[in-house]
Design a protein around this motif. Sequence first.
Motif, mmCIF file in Angstrom:
data_model
loop_
_atom_site.group_PDB
_atom_site.id
_atom_site.type_symbol
_atom_site.label_atom_id
_atom_site.label_comp_id
_atom_site.label_asym_id
_atom_site.label_seq_id
_atom_site.Cartn_x
_atom_site.Cartn_y
_atom_site.Cartn_z
ATOM 1 N N ARG A 148 12.416 42.356 -16.079
ATOM 2 C CA ARG A 148 12.870 42.497 -14.683
ATOM 3 C C ARG A 148 12.507 41.248 -13.886
ATOM 4 N NH1 ARG A 148 11.860 48.880 -13.896
ATOM 5 N NH2 ARG A 148 13.588 49.481 -15.233
ATOM 6 N N GLY A 203 6.830 46.242 -6.125
ATOM 7 C CA GLY A 203 7.885 46.802 -6.978
ATOM 8 C C GLY A 203 9.217 46.118 -6.710
ATOM 9 N N PHE A 260 6.536 47.233 1.954
ATOM 10 C CA PHE A 260 7.377 48.261 1.329
ATOM 11 C C PHE A 260 6.785 48.575 -0.037
ATOM 12 C CE2 PHE A 260 11.489 49.309 -1.028
ATOM 13 C CZ PHE A 260 11.466 50.632 -0.617
ATOM 14 N N PRO A 274 15.959 51.385 -11.645
ATOM 15 C CA PRO A 274 15.716 52.293 -10.515
ATOM 16 C C PRO A 274 15.593 51.519 -9.198
ATOM 17 C CG PRO A 274 13.687 51.940 -11.748
ATOM 18 C CD PRO A 274 14.756 51.134 -12.436
ATOM 19 N N ALA A 307 4.658 51.982 -9.074
ATOM 20 C CA ALA A 307 4.185 53.174 -9.801
ATOM 21 C C ALA A 307 3.562 54.180 -8.823
ATOM 22 C CB ALA A 307 3.170 52.746 -10.844
ATOM 23 N N ALA A 347 11.576 45.216 -9.184
ATOM 24 C CA ALA A 347 12.628 45.502 -10.191
ATOM 25 C C ALA A 347 13.461 44.233 -10.369
ATOM 26 C CB ALA A 347 13.428 46.738 -9.827
ATOM 27 N N ILE A 367 6.191 41.902 -5.672
ATOM 28 C CA ILE A 367 5.345 41.979 -6.876
ATOM 29 C C ILE A 367 6.053 42.760 -7.986
ATOM 30 C CG2 ILE A 367 3.118 42.763 -7.776
ATOM 31 C CD1 ILE A 367 2.048 42.745 -4.879
ATOM 32 N N TYR A 415 6.940 43.707 -14.985
ATOM 33 C CA TYR A 415 7.697 43.920 -16.224
ATOM 34 C C TYR A 415 8.539 42.677 -16.509
ATOM 35 C CZ TYR A 415 10.786 46.481 -19.476
ATOM 36 O OH TYR A 415 11.508 46.896 -20.563
ATOM 37 N N ASP A 466 0.281 42.585 -12.507
ATOM 38 C CA ASP A 466 -0.015 43.944 -12.088
ATOM 39 C C ASP A 466 -0.365 43.982 -10.593
ATOM 40 O OD1 ASP A 466 -0.747 46.737 -13.529
ATOM 41 O OD2 ASP A 466 -1.890 46.419 -11.684
ATOM 42 N N ALA A 467 0.269 44.912 -9.902
ATOM 43 C CA ALA A 467 0.096 44.976 -8.451
ATOM 44 C C ALA A 467 -1.373 45.137 -8.056
ATOM 45 C CB ALA A 467 0.926 46.118 -7.884
#
Length: 212
Positions: A89, A61, A128, A35, A132, A63, A83, A86, A112-113
């Motif tokens: 990724r 995020g 930005f 995504p 989640a 990705a 950050i 997963y 984890d953020a």
Amino acid sequence: MIIDDRLNIFINSVHREFPEEITALEKKALEDGVPIIRKSTQNLLRFMLLMKKPAKILEVGTAVGFSAILMAGICEDCTIDTIEKYPPRIKEAKENFERYGLNSRIRLLEGDAADILRELDGSYDMIFMDAAKGQYIYYLEDIIRLLADGGVLISDNVLQEGDIIESKYAINRRDRTIHQRMREYLYAVNHDKRLESTVLVEGDGLTLSIKK
Ligand SMILES: C[S@@+](CC[C@H](N)C(=O)[O-])C[C@H]1O[C@@H](n2cnc3c(N)ncnc32)[C@H](O)[C@@H]1O
């Protein structure tokens, strides 16, 4: 999609193309089902980056690194902290940063953020938020602390494909928590006295906020 598909296709067709290396990375991410930000959001980011000219950017995020690479290409003098939690990724994002020669300008913060944001210090000219959606409200205090005065916060996917306007009873039970939290987030960014914000009906909905 909040706005009509045909209108969206038309708007995308009038926007200027991104460089070949960006569209190739976008194509690969989409083929792999990752995504990533939509075309119209890419265009908005480009506009905001050229207007604000941030020296330091924080992304929540990563990705596979698509938006970070896109931002690094637009702001050639900026550095980006991004950050991601997963592991598959993280691995692919690292390979992409290496392939695009961006290791000296993009720092990948793994984990984890919520934990990373709590520990992070310094100040960022632009943040930005694209992780989640149900967690944005919990990140907000740290985000405001990390944002420089006059810094810009861009939060993606805040209108939940338009479902945000529905009563919670019209929302699937399993999505109600995130629906409620996003409403709280929208209220918070628009009423926090340290911010001035606006909501854009663009892509899946974005907020733009400035720290006063
Ligand atoms: C929409 S994707 C980011 C897309 C990216 N900004 C782009 O456009 O190229 C959201 C990412 O946030 C990550 N994520 C979700 N919750 C997270 C958390 N609590 N901490 C760190 N990363 C998280 C997901 O693993 C996912 O890769």
